[in-house]
Enzyme design. Structure first.
Site, PDB file in Angstrom:
ATOM      1  N   HIS A  72      -7.099  20.447   8.514  1.00 52.24           N
ATOM      2  CA  HIS A  72      -7.540  19.779   6.883  1.00 52.24           C
ATOM      3  C   HIS A  72      -6.316  19.223   6.154  1.00 52.24           C
ATOM      4  O   HIS A  72      -5.703  20.366   5.062  1.00 52.24           O
ATOM      5  CB  HIS A  72      -8.609  20.351   6.467  1.00 52.24           C
ATOM      6  CG  HIS A  72     -10.527  20.559   6.787  1.00 52.24           C
ATOM      7  ND1 HIS A  72     -11.087  20.289   7.164  1.00 52.24           N
ATOM      8  CD2 HIS A  72     -10.251  21.575   7.759  1.00 52.24           C
ATOM      9  CE1 HIS A  72     -12.387  20.870   7.939  1.00 52.24           C
ATOM     10  NE2 HIS A  72     -11.383  22.123   8.196  1.00 52.24           N
ATOM     11  N   LYS A 191     -16.666  14.216  12.708  1.00 54.87           N
ATOM     12  CA  LYS A 191     -16.906  15.304  12.664  1.00 54.87           C
ATOM     13  C   LYS A 191     -18.416  16.090  12.129  1.00 54.87           C
ATOM     14  O   LYS A 191     -18.983  15.231  11.597  1.00 54.87           O
ATOM     15  CB  LYS A 191     -15.785  16.302  12.090  1.00 54.87           C
ATOM     16  CG  LYS A 191     -16.132  18.132  11.486  1.00 54.87           C
ATOM     17  CD  LYS A 191     -15.276  18.141  12.337  1.00 54.87           C
ATOM     18  CE  LYS A 191     -15.999  19.702  11.124  1.00 54.87           C
ATOM     19  NZ  LYS A 191     -15.519  20.397  10.853  1.00 54.87           N
ATOM     20  N   HIS A 252     -14.151  26.653  16.278  1.00 54.77           N
ATOM     21  CA  HIS A 252     -15.403  28.196  15.963  1.00 54.77           C
ATOM     22  C   HIS A 252     -14.603  28.785  17.452  1.00 54.77           C
ATOM     23  O   HIS A 252     -14.116  29.531  17.923  1.00 54.77           O
ATOM     24  CB  HIS A 252     -15.149  28.208  14.817  1.00 54.77           C
ATOM     25  CG  HIS A 252     -15.131  27.338  13.610  1.00 54.77           C
ATOM     26  ND1 HIS A 252     -13.788  27.577  12.654  1.00 54.77           N
ATOM     27  CD2 HIS A 252     -15.640  26.244  13.320  1.00 54.77           C
ATOM     28  CE1 HIS A 252     -13.793  26.075  12.199  1.00 54.77           C
ATOM     29  NE2 HIS A 252     -14.838  25.944  11.992  1.00 54.77           N
ATOM     30  N   ASP A 324      -7.223  25.008  11.925  1.00 54.61           N
ATOM     31  CA  ASP A 324      -8.292  25.481  10.293  1.00 54.61           C
ATOM     32  C   ASP A 324      -7.581  24.998   9.150  1.00 54.61           C
ATOM     33  O   ASP A 324      -7.593  25.941   8.580  1.00 54.61           O
ATOM     34  CB  ASP A 324      -8.947  26.237  10.361  1.00 54.61           C
ATOM     35  CG  ASP A 324     -10.381  25.319   9.722  1.00 54.61           C
ATOM     36  OD1 ASP A 324     -10.561  24.666   9.422  1.00 54.61           O
ATOM     37  OD2 ASP A 324     -11.166  27.062  10.150  1.00 54.61           O
TER      38      ASP A 324
HETATM   39 ZN   LIG Z   1     -12.012  23.429   9.869  1.00 58.74          ZN
END
Ligand SMILES: [Zn+2]
Length: 412
Positions: A72, A191, A252, A324
């Protein structure tokens, strides 16, 4: 300070070169590239250099530029929870400019950004491509698709503020429309948030959000328009539904079960486990504004996610390196390599996940991930052998992207 984006033809002499396909270290290799920053030849250094004086990295080990498929870039961890509401869209874009440079200097020459508000990641990508700011090759998603009140909606404000995130879409046709919309405004990849998450208010990571039918609509529309789909999914059922719907990667993967691992292997779906950031969130989260409920959720799934990473790897699932970043500070991305070794990988497996595997997931295998003819001259160099000590990747001393040097702590 900013090197000219216009590359010139050149060469680099590597004392050692890691062939990431085989894990072999080759001695005294010369890499040549043309004015477009594309590699024209690699091989033993006695071959002719056509008059070019190579950059001398004879005391270093070269490898392809690293790739992080889950970042991000426009987010910083200290703006967590309610603090984030004070960050305007233009401010978020400036954060992205800062982080893009940090990522590049840390050796990450390609990045997939999966989630930014108001297309700030599109702006950062376009600034990099125009040669105005330094940064990695960016593949971006813009706003993530989410159900109303889901993980990727904004749930911090009460109803009278009448606010929802730009990616909110409910129902098969609404999600198709949203896919078309984010592509219209510049998304390279879609996404979607399939399950609940850790850092959002309300909801639980293990709970399903998008239905199978909605995810099938997202994937069919995205693939029709030539975009891959990355699905955020912690819960076992969401992971399986996302894979059945045909997503290209699951992000994840915290509660993945045996059936989920089997399905991922069958379909060739990439699994992206962000197993570094748990320690950071738990130690720094409170001061950064992370909600107490989020810290509790992280405590519940951190260790399990790491155990499932080992299980999925040992079962032979395809893995791509995604961290992440934004949840922890950009530039620390390579710290995840040591976690991957701690939880079952050999150094070459971890390096492959951040080079050839990540390139394949990005759909850029013909351009990045290896140092071979026709690929971009995206080269990092380290002192020492990363196969002996993976943590040296946390301190790269040379970074080149497309034939342009952005960092050189060696040839001084
Ligand atoms: Zn993320």
């Amino acid at each position: 300070m900013l090197p000219k984006a216009q590359a010139a033809a050149g060469a680099v002499l590597c004392g050692k070169l890691l062939d990431v396909r085989t894990g072999r270290l080759l001695n005294n290799q010369l890499i040549l590239w043309d004015k477009d920053g594309l590699i024209t030849s690699t091989g033993a250094a006695n071959s002719a250099t056509s008059g070019v004086v190579p950059i001398d990295l004879s005391g270093s080990t070269c490898l392809p530029g690293l790739i992080d498929v889950h970042t991000h870039v426009t987010s910083d961890p200290q703006n967590s929870g309610y603090k984030g509401l004070g960050i305007s869209t233009p401010r978020e874009a400036v954060i992205g400019v800062k982080n893009a440079r940090l990522l590049l200097l840390a050796g990450f020459t390609s990045i997939r950004n999966v989630g930014a508000s108001h297309y700030t990641d599109v702006a950062v990508r376009d600034g990099i491509n125009a040669g105005e700011i330094p940064g990695p090759r960016l593949m971006v998603s813009g706003p993530p698709l989410t159900i109303t009140g889901g993980h990727c909606d904004e749930n911090l404000l009460p109803s009278e503020f009448n606010y929802k995130a730009e990616g909110v879409a409910d129902g098969p046709w609404a999600v198709r429309q949203k896919v078309r919309e984010v592509i219209k405004f510049g998304a390279d990849v879609i996404k979607t948030c399939a399950s609940g998450g850790v850092l959002s208010k309300g909801g639980h990571p293990g709970v399903e959000q998008y239905t199978l039918e909605e995810m099938q609509a997202i994937v069919s529309e995205a693939h029709r328009l030539g975009r891959k789909v990355a699905a955020h999914a912690h819960g076992a059922e969401s992971i399986k539904d996302a894979i059945r719907a045909g997503v290209d990667s699951v992000e994840h993967c915290s509660f993945i079960d045996d059936e989920g691992i089997r399905l991922a292997k069958e379909r060739g779906t990439y699994l992206v486990f962000d197993i570094y950031n748990d320690d950071y969130i738990l130690s720094q989260g409170e001061k950064n504004g992370v909600l107490p409920e989020s810290l509790e959720k992280e405590r519940q799934l951190g260790r399990l996610q790491r155990e499932n990473f080992r299980k999925a790897f040992q079962a032979g699932a395809r893995m791509a390196f995604g961290t992440d970043a934004g949840v922890y500070p950009h530039g620390d991305n390579a710290k995840q390599f040591a976690k991957m070794i701690e939880w079952g990988m050999k150094p070459i497996d971890a390096i492959q996940s951040a080079t050839i595997n990540a390139a394949d997931l990005l759909g850029l295998s013909d351009k990045v991930g290896v140092l071979e003819k026709g690929h971009y001259a995206d080269i990092v160099a380290v002192r020492g052998n990363p196969l002996d000590d993976i943590t040296i990747l946390e301190h790269v001393s040379f970074v080149m992207k497309g034939g342009t040097v952005y960092r050189n702590d060696i040839a001084r």
